[in-house]
Design a protein around this motif. Structure first.
Motif, PDB file in Angstrom:
ATOM      1  N   THR A   1       0.834  -1.205   0.000  1.00  0.00           N
ATOM      2  CA  THR A   1       0.000   0.000   0.000  1.00  0.00           C
ATOM      3  C   THR A   1       0.865   1.251   0.000  1.00  0.00           C
ATOM      4  OG1 THR A   1      -0.117   0.249   2.409  1.00  0.00           O
ATOM      5  CG2 THR A   1      -1.723  -1.220   1.384  1.00  0.00           C
ATOM      6  N   ARG A   2       2.134   1.098   0.356  1.00  0.00           N
ATOM      7  CA  ARG A   2       2.982   2.277   0.417  1.00  0.00           C
ATOM      8  C   ARG A   2       4.009   2.329  -0.698  1.00  0.00           C
ATOM      9  NH1 ARG A   2       6.028   2.507   4.486  1.00  0.00           N
ATOM     10  NH2 ARG A   2       5.845   0.330   5.097  1.00  0.00           N
ATOM     11  N   ASP A   3       4.207   1.224  -1.376  1.00  0.00           N
ATOM     12  CA  ASP A   3       5.219   1.164  -2.419  1.00  0.00           C
ATOM     13  C   ASP A   3       4.597   1.504  -3.773  1.00  0.00           C
ATOM     14  OD1 ASP A   3       7.209   0.592  -4.170  1.00  0.00           O
ATOM     15  OD2 ASP A   3       7.370  -1.542  -3.697  1.00  0.00           O
ATOM     16  N   PRO A   4       4.954   2.659  -4.342  1.00  0.00           N
ATOM     17  CA  PRO A   4       4.354   3.047  -5.625  1.00  0.00           C
ATOM     18  C   PRO A   4       4.803   2.136  -6.760  1.00  0.00           C
ATOM     19  CG  PRO A   4       5.718   4.829  -4.707  1.00  0.00           C
ATOM     20  CD  PRO A   4       5.931   3.624  -3.863  1.00  0.00           C
ATOM     21  N   LEU A   5       5.867   1.375  -6.556  1.00  0.00           N
ATOM     22  CA  LEU A   5       6.351   0.453  -7.585  1.00  0.00           C
ATOM     23  C   LEU A   5       5.784  -0.952  -7.403  1.00  0.00           C
ATOM     24  CD1 LEU A   5      10.136   1.109  -8.281  1.00  0.00           C
ATOM     25  CD2 LEU A   5       8.117   1.844  -9.548  1.00  0.00           C
ATOM     26  N   ARG A   6       4.782  -1.074  -6.609  1.00  0.00           N
ATOM     27  CA  ARG A   6       4.216  -2.420  -6.380  1.00  0.00           C
ATOM     28  C   ARG A   6       3.823  -3.027  -7.729  1.00  0.00           C
ATOM     29  NH1 ARG A   6       0.705   1.170  -4.502  1.00  0.00           N
ATOM     30  NH2 ARG A   6      -1.293   1.485  -5.568  1.00  0.00           N
ATOM     31  N   PRO A   7       3.992  -4.335  -7.842  1.00  0.00           N
ATOM     32  CA  PRO A   7       3.659  -4.961  -9.120  1.00  0.00           C
ATOM     33  C   PRO A   7       2.187  -4.725  -9.448  1.00  0.00           C
ATOM     34  CG  PRO A   7       4.804  -6.498  -7.651  1.00  0.00           C
ATOM     35  CD  PRO A   7       4.439  -5.298  -6.849  1.00  0.00           C
ATOM     36  N   SER A   8       1.908  -4.619 -10.737  1.00  0.00           N
ATOM     37  CA  SER A   8       0.526  -4.335 -11.132  1.00  0.00           C
ATOM     38  C   SER A   8      -0.388  -5.506 -10.760  1.00  0.00           C
ATOM     39  CB  SER A   8       0.465  -4.079 -12.628  1.00  0.00           C
ATOM     40  OG  SER A   8       1.158  -5.106 -13.311  1.00  0.00           O
ATOM     41  N   THR A   9       0.175  -6.704 -10.708  1.00  0.00           N
ATOM     42  CA  THR A   9      -0.639  -7.866 -10.358  1.00  0.00           C
ATOM     43  C   THR A   9      -1.127  -7.752  -8.918  1.00  0.00           C
ATOM     44  OG1 THR A   9       0.923  -9.109 -11.700  1.00  0.00           O
ATOM     45  CG2 THR A   9      -0.727 -10.367 -10.470  1.00  0.00           C
ATOM     46  N   GLU A  10      -2.389  -7.917  -8.768  1.00  0.00           N
ATOM     47  CA  GLU A  10      -3.008  -7.856  -7.443  1.00  0.00           C
ATOM     48  C   GLU A  10      -2.366  -8.892  -6.513  1.00  0.00           C
ATOM     49  OE1 GLU A  10      -5.664  -5.913  -5.004  1.00  0.00           O
ATOM     50  OE2 GLU A  10      -5.267  -5.537  -7.121  1.00  0.00           O
ATOM     51  N   ASP A  11      -2.175  -8.519  -5.257  1.00  0.00           N
ATOM     52  CA  ASP A  11      -1.691  -9.456  -4.240  1.00  0.00           C
ATOM     53  C   ASP A  11      -0.265  -9.934  -4.479  1.00  0.00           C
ATOM     54  OD1 ASP A  11      -4.026  -9.360  -2.743  1.00  0.00           O
ATOM     55  OD2 ASP A  11      -4.979 -10.853  -4.010  1.00  0.00           O
ATOM     56  N   GLN A  12       0.459  -9.239  -5.335  1.00  0.00           N
ATOM     57  CA  GLN A  12       1.860  -9.572  -5.506  1.00  0.00           C
ATOM     58  C   GLN A  12       2.665  -8.530  -4.734  1.00  0.00           C
ATOM     59  OE1 GLN A  12       2.438 -11.348  -9.123  1.00  0.00           O
ATOM     60  NE2 GLN A  12       4.630 -10.979  -9.310  1.00  0.00           N
ATOM     61  N   VAL A  13       3.680  -8.962  -4.005  1.00  0.00           N
ATOM     62  CA  VAL A  13       4.428  -8.067  -3.136  1.00  0.00           C
ATOM     63  C   VAL A  13       5.899  -8.054  -3.534  1.00  0.00           C
ATOM     64  CG1 VAL A  13       5.030  -7.512  -0.749  1.00  0.00           C
ATOM     65  CG2 VAL A  13       2.857  -8.637  -1.244  1.00  0.00           C
ATOM     66  N   ARG A  14       6.401  -6.833  -3.704  1.00  0.00           N
ATOM     67  CA  ARG A  14       7.806  -6.630  -4.015  1.00  0.00           C
ATOM     68  C   ARG A  14       8.539  -6.394  -2.705  1.00  0.00           C
ATOM     69  NH1 ARG A  14      11.353  -2.246  -5.973  1.00  0.00           N
ATOM     70  NH2 ARG A  14      10.185  -0.831  -4.647  1.00  0.00           N
ATOM     71  N   LEU A  15       9.658  -7.063  -2.495  1.00  0.00           N
ATOM     72  CA  LEU A  15      10.433  -6.870  -1.263  1.00  0.00           C
ATOM     73  C   LEU A  15      11.806  -6.320  -1.623  1.00  0.00           C
ATOM     74  CD1 LEU A  15       9.688 -10.285   0.541  1.00  0.00           C
ATOM     75  CD2 LEU A  15       8.675  -8.073   1.074  1.00  0.00           C
TER      76      LEU A  15
ATOM     77  N   SER B   1      10.281 -15.387  -5.841  1.00  0.00           N
ATOM     78  CA  SER B   1      11.739 -15.321  -5.831  1.00  0.00           C
ATOM     79  C   SER B   1      12.089 -14.797  -4.453  1.00  0.00           C
ATOM     80  CB  SER B   1      12.242 -14.378  -6.918  1.00  0.00           C
ATOM     81  OG  SER B   1      11.996 -13.037  -6.535  1.00  0.00           O
ATOM     82  N   LEU B   2      13.350 -14.515  -4.215  1.00  0.00           N
ATOM     83  CA  LEU B   2      13.719 -13.993  -2.892  1.00  0.00           C
ATOM     84  C   LEU B   2      13.027 -12.672  -2.614  1.00  0.00           C
ATOM     85  CD1 LEU B   2      17.504 -14.660  -2.280  1.00  0.00           C
ATOM     86  CD2 LEU B   2      15.546 -15.531  -1.014  1.00  0.00           C
ATOM     87  N   ASN B   3      12.837 -11.881  -3.668  1.00  0.00           N
ATOM     88  CA  ASN B   3      12.345 -10.519  -3.467  1.00  0.00           C
ATOM     89  C   ASN B   3      10.946 -10.280  -4.015  1.00  0.00           C
ATOM     90  OD1 ASN B   3      14.801  -9.671  -2.283  1.00  0.00           O
ATOM     91  ND2 ASN B   3      15.695  -9.671  -4.322  1.00  0.00           N
ATOM     92  N   GLU B   4      10.250 -11.344  -4.231  1.00  0.00           N
ATOM     93  CA  GLU B   4       8.908 -11.196  -4.796  1.00  0.00           C
ATOM     94  C   GLU B   4       8.062 -12.347  -4.281  1.00  0.00           C
ATOM     95  OE1 GLU B   4       7.032  -8.670  -7.852  1.00  0.00           O
ATOM     96  OE2 GLU B   4       9.189  -8.931  -7.705  1.00  0.00           O
ATOM     97  N   LEU B   5       6.881 -12.040  -3.803  1.00  0.00           N
ATOM     98  CA  LEU B   5       5.993 -13.120  -3.387  1.00  0.00           C
ATOM     99  C   LEU B   5       4.569 -12.752  -3.735  1.00  0.00           C
ATOM    100  CD1 LEU B   5       4.379 -12.227  -0.572  1.00  0.00           C
ATOM    101  CD2 LEU B   5       6.594 -12.630   0.426  1.00  0.00           C
ATOM    102  N   ARG B   6       3.707 -13.728  -3.611  1.00  0.00           N
ATOM    103  CA  ARG B   6       2.316 -13.530  -3.968  1.00  0.00           C
ATOM    104  C   ARG B   6       1.474 -13.984  -2.783  1.00  0.00           C
ATOM    105  NH1 ARG B   6      -1.775 -14.222  -7.651  1.00  0.00           N
ATOM    106  NH2 ARG B   6      -0.676 -13.819  -9.594  1.00  0.00           N
ATOM    107  N   ILE B   7       0.482 -13.189  -2.451  1.00  0.00           N
ATOM    108  CA  ILE B   7      -0.418 -13.560  -1.361  1.00  0.00           C
ATOM    109  C   ILE B   7      -1.520 -14.425  -1.949  1.00  0.00           C
ATOM    110  CG2 ILE B   7      -1.950 -12.697   0.446  1.00  0.00           C
ATOM    111  CD1 ILE B   7      -0.312 -10.102   0.426  1.00  0.00           C
ATOM    112  N   GLU B   8      -1.528 -15.705  -1.570  1.00  0.00           N
ATOM    113  CA  GLU B   8      -2.493 -16.638  -2.144  1.00  0.00           C
ATOM    114  C   GLU B   8      -3.832 -16.563  -1.419  1.00  0.00           C
ATOM    115  OE1 GLU B   8      -2.073 -18.382  -4.767  1.00  0.00           O
ATOM    116  OE2 GLU B   8       0.094 -18.586  -5.078  1.00  0.00           O
ATOM    117  N   GLN B   9      -3.786 -16.284  -0.111  1.00  0.00           N
ATOM    118  CA  GLN B   9      -5.019 -16.255   0.682  1.00  0.00           C
ATOM    119  C   GLN B   9      -5.067 -14.964   1.506  1.00  0.00           C
ATOM    120  OE1 GLN B   9      -5.601 -19.933   2.905  1.00  0.00           O
ATOM    121  NE2 GLN B   9      -4.425 -21.086   1.401  1.00  0.00           N
ATOM    122  N   PRO B  10      -5.452 -13.864   0.847  1.00  0.00           N
ATOM    123  CA  PRO B  10      -5.418 -12.551   1.520  1.00  0.00           C
ATOM    124  C   PRO B  10      -6.265 -12.517   2.792  1.00  0.00           C
ATOM    125  CG  PRO B  10      -5.837 -12.321  -0.844  1.00  0.00           C
ATOM    126  CD  PRO B  10      -5.950 -13.765  -0.528  1.00  0.00           C
ATOM    127  N   ASP B  11      -7.427 -13.146   2.757  1.00  0.00           N
ATOM    128  CA  ASP B  11      -8.293 -13.110   3.936  1.00  0.00           C
ATOM    129  C   ASP B  11      -7.617 -13.781   5.125  1.00  0.00           C
ATOM    130  OD1 ASP B  11     -10.138 -11.843   2.440  1.00  0.00           O
ATOM    131  OD2 ASP B  11     -11.445 -13.582   2.135  1.00  0.00           O
TER     132      ASP B  11
END
Lengths: 245, 245
Positions: free
Chosen positions: B176-190, B225-235
């Motif tokens: 929510t704070r990273d403007p470069l967050r991946p466009s794919t929903e629920d994907q997190v850049r670390l 990858s080490l610096n990228e993950l995806r939230i499979e179950q957000p709830d």
DNA sequence: CGAGCAGTTGATTTTTATCAAGTAGCGTGG
DNA sequence: CCACGCTACTTGATAAAAATCAACTGCTCG
């Protein structure tokens, strides 16, 4: 009515006293050059509120209608987890604002620790007012900025300090913010319970109690009563607070 | 050059784009009605700064001469204890200010996590400028206020949440704070290392690693990858973050 | 005088840190 | 292109710190 207590970094001579036209309470300017005329506007839109110990001021989740300034007494602000775990994010005293850090809804709850009196403003009134009074806005920004610095210190404490370091830091910090601190040097007033100290420092009451006992045993502090203690060895307490042990 | 990123609570439509005359970077207004003409003054007193990954921006204890606004990349701000324990008090991204929460001296250090570009202002210039531009000051007060609310959340996290709850909260909050967050929903850049995550959450790298592994094993997240993950179950992650387990 | 509450102290458990030993990915240089 | 070595990360075994559970103390207030 409005009492903008000087910030800790201020030198005393920069304090500028003014009297609130609405309720007669003294008002101090914050470090920037704010004077009575700037405060007068705030007084005009302020209502006085009285709270008994334990009474709620604001509740997390409620619409953030009001902003408060504490005139006397002390207040705890805290956040809860669904299962009841509590984090007290601040103890506030005369001169402090409650409700600055809020958007649409209050993001935390606030209750009186001791009997307290406060000034209450509608946020909308206050928004309109600060637009006309840049010095007031500057003072508020200054204050928010100081709170932010204090919050960062607290994050360091909560994230990286041991129980003993947390208690030591707390005992050193509290009197600098409490305008009712005893006149005797190195004497600390604890208006809050062990449970509140624990919830402020991210500990349990048992750990708080044990650490205080240990500090007493090693001669660093002396417990005068449950709610009053004296720092016998300030240098040693400072070393403990910074992990120099 | 100056890019005041919209605050998370803003609805997208309130964004107002403007272009910095000095360097051409886009600038967004914060939620209040700030427009290009208000930003123009800031641009006039700004210098551009470029940092490579790992380079220092400000150092705790140095005189607080400058104020920064991040144009691109990300920055970590942190405090140290004498023995080297570190608490990262924030990860900042494009649009964020660095150095608002300071008095005479910087109370924290700041370094680039990734290569970054920033705008630098002299604090004295900026002080003078905001006196002439109440809307700018209001925007800064707004921002300081939001940071204060975020700091309170972090105190709750550090003081009262378990390791698993901290990681879950972090994974939900970061995008929510990273403007470069991946466009794919629920994907997190670390963009930060495990060590930085640990120092931000008050944990060790081993604990961070173990909790991520556990969340992966239970199917809540997937490590891309080490610096990228995806939230499979957000709830489920949200439940974990709030202790509803 | 006794009930109730806040606080203290002790025994045990839990969580997370620490110590230690791998493994994987990546850039460098042969 | 591959081997090497570095670094970041992961995983496992053990230790330490603080939480939890439990009993007790002492104070206050009816």
């Amino acid at each position: 009515m409005l009492e903008l207590r000087s910030l800790p970094t201020d030198c005393a001579k920069r304090r500028q006293e003014s009297v609130c036209s609405a309720c007669g309470a003294r008002a101090f300017s914050v470090c920037s050059s704010l004077d009575s005329s700037d405060l007068a506007g705030l007084d005009a839109i302020a209502e006085r509120v009285t709270l008994k110990a334990g009474e709620a001021l604001i509740r997390e989740g409620d619409p953030a209608v009001h902003l408060f300034n504490i005139t006397s007494g002390s207040v705890r602000i805290y956040k809860l987890l669904p299962d009841g775990r509590r984090q007290i994010t601040g103890f506030l005293f005369a001169g402090d604002f409650v409700g600055l850090a809020t958007g649409q809804d209050y993001a935390f709850s606030g209750e009186a620790i001791e009997d307290a009196t406060l000034c209450r403003f509608r946020k909308t009134d206050y928004r309109a007012l600060i637009r006309e009074r840049p010095l007031l806005e500057e003072a508020l920004l200054d204050r928010a900025t100081h709170e932010l610095a204090a919050a960062q210190n607290q994050m360091l404490l909560l994230g990286r300090k041991t129980a003993q370091e947390r208690i030591a830091s707390f005992l050193l910090d509290l009197p600098t913010r409490d305008p009712l601190r005893p006149s005797t040097e190195d004497q600390v007033r604890l208006p809050m319970t062990r449970s509140e100290i624990a919830d402020y420092l991210g500990l349990t009451i048992e750990t708080v109690s044990r650490v205080l006992t240990k500090l007493k045993t090693t001669g660093v502090i002396r417990l005068l009563s449950l709610n009053e203690l004296r720092i016998e060895q300030p240098d040693r307490l400072r070393d403990i607070a910074e992990g120099e042990v």
